[in-house]
Design an enzyme around this catalytic site. Sequence first.
Site, mmCIF file in Angstrom:
data_model
loop_
_atom_site.group_PDB
_atom_site.id
_atom_site.type_symbol
_atom_site.label_atom_id
_atom_site.label_comp_id
_atom_site.label_asym_id
_atom_site.label_seq_id
_atom_site.Cartn_x
_atom_site.Cartn_y
_atom_site.Cartn_z
ATOM 1 N N GLY A 25 8.422 4.547 1.271
ATOM 2 C CA GLY A 25 9.613 4.308 2.068
ATOM 3 C C GLY A 25 9.416 3.344 3.229
ATOM 4 O O GLY A 25 8.382 2.696 3.387
ATOM 5 N N CYS A 36 -2.052 1.834 4.656
ATOM 6 C CA CYS A 36 -0.750 1.601 4.032
ATOM 7 C C CYS A 36 0.391 1.965 4.989
ATOM 8 O O CYS A 36 0.589 1.296 5.985
ATOM 9 C CB CYS A 36 -0.664 2.353 2.712
ATOM 10 S SG CYS A 36 0.720 1.847 1.666
ATOM 11 N N LEU A 37 1.160 3.016 4.708
ATOM 12 C CA LEU A 37 2.227 3.411 5.625
ATOM 13 C C LEU A 37 1.635 3.757 6.987
ATOM 14 O O LEU A 37 2.224 3.459 8.035
ATOM 15 C CB LEU A 37 3.014 4.603 5.076
ATOM 16 C CG LEU A 37 4.191 5.089 5.928
ATOM 17 C CD1 LEU A 37 5.283 4.032 6.009
ATOM 18 C CD2 LEU A 37 4.758 6.398 5.399
ATOM 19 N N PHE A 66 6.778 -2.894 2.228
ATOM 20 C CA PHE A 66 7.010 -3.270 3.614
ATOM 21 C C PHE A 66 5.708 -3.801 4.195
ATOM 22 O O PHE A 66 4.629 -3.480 3.695
ATOM 23 C CB PHE A 66 7.496 -2.069 4.430
ATOM 24 C CG PHE A 66 8.858 -1.573 4.032
ATOM 25 C CD1 PHE A 66 9.992 -1.954 4.733
ATOM 26 C CD2 PHE A 66 9.011 -0.716 2.945
ATOM 27 C CE1 PHE A 66 11.256 -1.498 4.357
ATOM 28 C CE2 PHE A 66 10.262 -0.252 2.560
ATOM 29 C CZ PHE A 66 11.388 -0.659 3.276
ATOM 30 N N HIS A 100 -5.180 -0.126 -0.343
ATOM 31 C CA HIS A 100 -5.709 1.217 -0.609
ATOM 32 C C HIS A 100 -7.210 1.117 -0.856
ATOM 33 O O HIS A 100 -7.645 0.911 -1.985
ATOM 34 C CB HIS A 100 -5.004 1.831 -1.824
ATOM 35 C CG HIS A 100 -3.595 2.245 -1.565
ATOM 36 N ND1 HIS A 100 -3.024 3.377 -2.098
ATOM 37 C CD2 HIS A 100 -2.626 1.684 -0.800
ATOM 38 C CE1 HIS A 100 -1.771 3.481 -1.689
ATOM 39 N NE2 HIS A 100 -1.509 2.464 -0.900
ATOM 40 N N GLU A 103 -9.568 3.165 -1.083
ATOM 41 C CA GLU A 103 -10.259 4.174 -1.891
ATOM 42 C C GLU A 103 -10.153 3.861 -3.375
ATOM 43 O O GLU A 103 -10.918 4.361 -4.186
ATOM 44 C CB GLU A 103 -9.668 5.561 -1.613
ATOM 45 C CG GLU A 103 -8.521 5.981 -2.513
ATOM 46 C CD GLU A 103 -7.275 5.128 -2.375
ATOM 47 O OE1 GLU A 103 -6.442 5.139 -3.290
ATOM 48 O OE2 GLU A 103 -7.129 4.425 -1.348
#
Length: 382
Positions: free
Chosen positions: A246, A272-273, A317, A356, A358
């Site tokens: 989102g 990330c977010l 985003f 990401h 990982e």
Amino acid sequence: MITGHKRPAILVLEDGSVFRGSAIGAEGISVGEVVFNTSMTGYQEILTDPSYAKQIVTLTYPHIGNTGTNSEDEECDRIWAAGLVIRDLPLLASNFRNQQSLDEYLTQHNILGIADIDTRRLTRILRDKGAQNGCIMAGEVNEQSALEAAKGFDGLKGMDLAKVVSTESAYPWQEGSWVLDSGFKKPELKEGESFKVVAYDFGVKRNILRMLADRGCDLTVVPAQTPASEVLAMNPDGIFLSNGPGDPEPCDYAISAIKEILTTDIPVFGICLGHQLLALASGAKTLKMKFGHHGGNHPVQDLADKTVMITAQNHGFAVDAEALPANLEATHVSLFDGSLQGICRTDKPAFSFQGHPEASPGPHDAAPLFDRFISLMEARRG
């Protein structure tokens, strides 16, 4: 191709584009933002990544389902993607870890999918026009109804999904990475040597937690809306801000908590977010990308030493590189489009990364970011 009787399915985009194919998984109707992912492997991890909530994922690699599915490769206990779009579902799923075919796996989780369509044409539309709202309809299909459903989807801009996918209550995490022939290891936490880390769950992936556990972190995962005061009361050595789905801007509860956390000297690491939320809490801005970054082959450059890492990406985003306040420094950029991939606070032990680290599409290039977090906690304890 799919064996036996093929069930009809359609994918309709908000621009009126129609794709007819064969249903895989459940029947019914599902809407979401249609994006494309260029990864050649990892379809099960992609499906179960909470960052894909409300998104229909198109995989550009033509053969998906070759290795089946298994419980060990799940990033959470359910599929969060709103649907799956592929070119071809192979006749056989062959792997020594296979427990269930992809078709059966989707059906079990009541997720719609569509196969036998031209994913190259679909990807070109998404690249040219940007991510599109879309609708998958399987079983009984109706183009007009699907088009209306696609146009009726609100889109991800302004949508707060972190609190939707987050855990409802705090829990400890003590599982390390997977090892061939022995499964997931359980790291030994030694008194005085381990680091107490509180991880905010905005849609966290299990492998991120495992990477922290591997490095001696005693983890407590908390819900997205946990106040900073509760986290600080746990007296953590470090605070982790997870990935998630989102738009970051509506997550005012998280931004407020991070602002309070940044008044302390506790190390903070965001992914990330979590990266975007750290930026917003520091006074930066975020923006919606045209079609985002989704894949396992994205080159990212470290601005400090000019080295390049190959990374896994999943975001629609980004932090606006043109609007960074004085307390933020750019650390990494995408070599695909120059977008911002990493930042650090100049006045606090806080940093974040957009990709990401990982995920391992082959290389483990970005894993040292976790080591940096450990080093910050060691320095503070020093």
